[in-house]
Scaffold this motif. Structure first.
Motif, PDB file in Angstrom:
ATOM      1  N   THR A 186       0.838  -1.211   0.000  1.00  0.00           N
ATOM      2  CA  THR A 186       0.000   0.000   0.000  1.00  0.00           C
ATOM      3  C   THR A 186       0.865   1.250   0.000  1.00  0.00           C
ATOM      4  O   THR A 186       0.624   2.198  -0.765  1.00  0.00           O
ATOM      5  N   ASN A 187       1.889   1.259   0.842  1.00  0.00           N
ATOM      6  CA  ASN A 187       2.797   2.414   0.890  1.00  0.00           C
ATOM      7  C   ASN A 187       3.554   2.578  -0.427  1.00  0.00           C
ATOM      8  O   ASN A 187       3.761   3.701  -0.900  1.00  0.00           O
ATOM      9  N   THR A 188       3.955   1.454  -1.020  1.00  0.00           N
ATOM     10  CA  THR A 188       4.680   1.504  -2.292  1.00  0.00           C
ATOM     11  C   THR A 188       3.814   2.093  -3.400  1.00  0.00           C
ATOM     12  O   THR A 188       4.281   2.910  -4.198  1.00  0.00           O
ATOM     13  N   ALA A 189       2.546   1.692  -3.459  1.00  0.00           N
ATOM     14  CA  ALA A 189       1.633   2.227  -4.479  1.00  0.00           C
ATOM     15  C   ALA A 189       1.480   3.736  -4.323  1.00  0.00           C
ATOM     16  O   ALA A 189       1.488   4.480  -5.322  1.00  0.00           O
ATOM     17  N   ASN A 190       1.344   4.206  -3.085  1.00  0.00           N
ATOM     18  CA  ASN A 190       1.216   5.649  -2.850  1.00  0.00           C
ATOM     19  C   ASN A 190       2.478   6.397  -3.264  1.00  0.00           C
ATOM     20  O   ASN A 190       2.415   7.463  -3.885  1.00  0.00           O
ATOM     21  N   GLU A 191       3.639   5.823  -2.926  1.00  0.00           N
ATOM     22  CA  GLU A 191       4.905   6.464  -3.269  1.00  0.00           C
ATOM     23  C   GLU A 191       5.116   6.536  -4.775  1.00  0.00           C
ATOM     24  O   GLU A 191       5.605   7.545  -5.302  1.00  0.00           O
ATOM     25  N   LEU A 192       4.746   5.475  -5.492  1.00  0.00           N
ATOM     26  CA  LEU A 192       4.893   5.473  -6.946  1.00  0.00           C
ATOM     27  C   LEU A 192       3.962   6.489  -7.593  1.00  0.00           C
ATOM     28  O   LEU A 192       4.337   7.174  -8.553  1.00  0.00           O
ATOM     29  N   ALA A 193       2.738   6.604  -7.071  1.00  0.00           N
ATOM     30  CA  ALA A 193       1.791   7.584  -7.610  1.00  0.00           C
ATOM     31  C   ALA A 193       2.297   9.001  -7.381  1.00  0.00           C
ATOM     32  O   ALA A 193       2.243   9.857  -8.283  1.00  0.00           O
ATOM     33  N   ILE A 194       2.820   9.270  -6.182  1.00  0.00           N
ATOM     34  CA  ILE A 194       3.369  10.597  -5.877  1.00  0.00           C
ATOM     35  C   ILE A 194       4.583  10.892  -6.751  1.00  0.00           C
ATOM     36  O   ILE A 194       4.768  12.011  -7.238  1.00  0.00           O
ATOM     37  N   SER A 195       5.422   9.860  -6.975  1.00  0.00           N
ATOM     38  CA  SER A 195       6.599  10.032  -7.819  1.00  0.00           C
ATOM     39  C   SER A 195       6.214  10.434  -9.237  1.00  0.00           C
ATOM     40  O   SER A 195       6.822  11.321  -9.842  1.00  0.00           O
ATOM     41  N   CYS A 196       5.181   9.778  -9.783  1.00  0.00           N
ATOM     42  CA  CYS A 196       4.723  10.114 -11.138  1.00  0.00           C
ATOM     43  C   CYS A 196       4.203  11.544 -11.214  1.00  0.00           C
ATOM     44  O   CYS A 196       4.450  12.263 -12.182  1.00  0.00           O
ATOM     45  N   MET A 197       3.477  11.958 -10.181  1.00  0.00           N
ATOM     46  CA  MET A 197       2.919  13.310 -10.179  1.00  0.00           C
ATOM     47  C   MET A 197       4.017  14.362 -10.038  1.00  0.00           C
ATOM     48  O   MET A 197       3.970  15.428 -10.653  1.00  0.00           O
ATOM     49  N   CYS A 198       5.036  14.052  -9.215  1.00  0.00           N
ATOM     50  CA  CYS A 198       6.146  14.993  -9.026  1.00  0.00           C
ATOM     51  C   CYS A 198       6.949  15.185 -10.310  1.00  0.00           C
ATOM     52  O   CYS A 198       7.586  16.234 -10.498  1.00  0.00           O
ATOM     53  N   ARG A 199       6.927  14.210 -11.180  1.00  0.00           N
ATOM     54  CA  ARG A 199       7.635  14.323 -12.454  1.00  0.00           C
ATOM     55  C   ARG A 199       6.817  15.047 -13.515  1.00  0.00           C
ATOM     56  O   ARG A 199       7.233  15.143 -14.675  1.00  0.00           O
ATOM     57  N   GLY A 200       5.638  15.541 -13.123  1.00  0.00           N
ATOM     58  CA  GLY A 200       4.839  16.337 -14.048  1.00  0.00           C
ATOM     59  C   GLY A 200       4.056  15.541 -15.047  1.00  0.00           C
ATOM     60  O   GLY A 200       3.685  16.053 -16.109  1.00  0.00           O
ATOM     61  N   ILE A 201       3.742  14.286 -14.731  1.00  0.00           N
ATOM     62  CA  ILE A 201       3.060  13.438 -15.709  1.00  0.00           C
ATOM     63  C   ILE A 201       1.627  13.901 -15.951  1.00  0.00           C
ATOM     64  O   ILE A 201       1.038  13.643 -16.990  1.00  0.00           O
ATOM     65  N   GLU A 202       1.024  14.613 -14.950  1.00  0.00           N
ATOM     66  CA  GLU A 202      -0.355  15.071 -15.099  1.00  0.00           C
ATOM     67  C   GLU A 202      -0.448  16.534 -15.541  1.00  0.00           C
ATOM     68  O   GLU A 202      -1.531  17.117 -15.559  1.00  0.00           O
ATOM     69  N   SER A 203       0.672  17.108 -15.927  1.00  0.00           N
ATOM     70  CA  SER A 203       0.677  18.500 -16.382  1.00  0.00           C
ATOM     71  C   SER A 203      -0.132  18.652 -17.671  1.00  0.00           C
ATOM     72  O   SER A 203      -0.128  17.781 -18.544  1.00  0.00           O
ATOM     73  N   ASN A 204      -0.826  19.779 -17.799  1.00  0.00           N
ATOM     74  CA  ASN A 204      -1.647  20.037 -18.981  1.00  0.00           C
ATOM     75  C   ASN A 204      -0.830  20.542 -20.170  1.00  0.00           C
ATOM     76  O   ASN A 204      -1.325  20.596 -21.288  1.00  0.00           O
ATOM     77  N   LYS A 205       0.401  20.913 -19.914  1.00  0.00           N
ATOM     78  CA  LYS A 205       1.257  21.407 -20.992  1.00  0.00           C
ATOM     79  C   LYS A 205       1.755  20.239 -21.849  1.00  0.00           C
ATOM     80  O   LYS A 205       1.759  19.098 -21.419  1.00  0.00           O
ATOM     81  N   LYS A 206       2.172  20.559 -23.061  1.00  0.00           N
ATOM     82  CA  LYS A 206       2.671  19.537 -23.971  1.00  0.00           C
ATOM     83  C   LYS A 206       3.932  18.894 -23.401  1.00  0.00           C
ATOM     84  O   LYS A 206       4.895  19.588 -23.060  1.00  0.00           O
ATOM     85  N   ALA A 207       3.909  17.579 -23.306  1.00  0.00           N
ATOM     86  CA  ALA A 207       5.020  16.858 -22.679  1.00  0.00           C
ATOM     87  C   ALA A 207       6.193  16.713 -23.639  1.00  0.00           C
ATOM     88  O   ALA A 207       6.013  16.571 -24.850  1.00  0.00           O
ATOM     89  N   THR A 208       7.378  16.769 -23.085  1.00  0.00           N
ATOM     90  CA  THR A 208       8.605  16.510 -23.846  1.00  0.00           C
ATOM     91  C   THR A 208       9.310  15.304 -23.235  1.00  0.00           C
ATOM     92  O   THR A 208       9.150  15.017 -22.044  1.00  0.00           O
ATOM     93  N   THR A 209      10.071  14.599 -24.040  1.00  0.00           N
ATOM     94  CA  THR A 209      10.772  13.419 -23.549  1.00  0.00           C
ATOM     95  C   THR A 209      12.053  13.207 -24.341  1.00  0.00           C
ATOM     96  O   THR A 209      12.136  13.579 -25.514  1.00  0.00           O
TER      97      THR A 209
END
Length: 243
Positions: A186-209
């Motif tokens: 449970t803690n791992t799932a929360n940490e992974l979700a927070i990690s994805c959000m901190c990397r800007g995956i849910e940003s509305n701007k056009k993503a670059t990679t």
């Protein structure tokens, strides 16, 4: 997976592995004879060895061989009602999901999260779904590592040293392994979700990679092989249905 093991295998584009997963799920809903399924099982196990991890390929194939040998030989010789029912049901369930499991191992063990995210963005998948897929993709390898850490820490305390310890003491397995495992997962799932959000995956701007998806010669050969395999199976089923 260790970097050395990762470099020893041929590298496929993530789209090729997703195609294999789709084809494996199509095969899962088809009816095969024992010999036909054995041939497909051998092919998929070989793909794991070639493109992912030799140890995992050998292990899952040995499990498949065990169920197949039991179903063909020992189930007809020995008759132990409770054991037979359990093993035959386990064999049916395992063989049903065997091909998707093999394809999933290849996808998870030899791909990066960045490759998956880049592909999902290319097909215009909603951001919320990308977050879920990214978390799931990283979740299973992480919790497998956590499970090993829990068992190793218990062995240091003298618990679960013997191979059949938890079979003889199932309640201790629930207390010492399962409960901590659920909490850590449970803690791992929360940490992974927070990690994805901190990397800007849910940003509305056009993503670059910096991740570039590009088919190589091995991908074209692999895709042609998978398509031919699918066509061969479908044509044979169509011919048999007409007969």
């Amino acid at each position: 997976m260790k970097k050395q093991d990762y470099k020893m295998h041929l590298k496929l584009d993530v789209r090729s592995k997703i195609l294999l997963l789709v084809v494996a799920n199509i095969f899962m809903f088809m009816k095969f004879s024992l010999l036909e399924h054995f041939i497909l099982a051998t092919i998929f196990a070989g793909l794991i060895v070639i493109f992912a991890n030799k140890t995992k390929g050998y292990r899952i194939y040995l499990i498949y061989l065990f169920f197949t040998v039991y179903e063909v030989i020992f189930a007809k010789i020995l008759t132990i009602p409770i054991l037979d029912n359990f093993l035959l049901l386990s064999s049916l369930m395992f063989k049903t999901i065997y091909l998707p499991i093999c394809a999933g191992i290849i996808l998870v063990a030899s791909s990066k999260v960045s490759e998956l995210i880049t592909f999902l963005r290319k097909i215009k998948l909603p951001k919320n779904m990308i977050i879920v897929m990214a978390v799931i993709f990283r979740f299973f390898p992480v919790i497998i590592g956590d499970y090993r850490l829990i068992k190793n820490s218990l062995k240091m305390k003298g618990i679960g040293i013997s191979r059949f310890y938890y079979l003889l003491h199932p309640w201790r397995f629930l207390e010492y392994v399962f409960v901590p495992y659920v909490i850590i997962s449970t803690n791992t799932a929360n940490e992974l979700a927070i990690s994805c959000m901190c990397r800007g995956i849910e940003s509305n701007k056009k993503a670059t990679t910096i991740q570039i998806l590009k088919f190589k010669l091995i991908d074209y050969i692999f895709i042609i092989f998978i398509i031919l395999l699918l066509i061969a199976v479908c044509l044979k089923k169509e011919i048999l249905s007409l007969i």
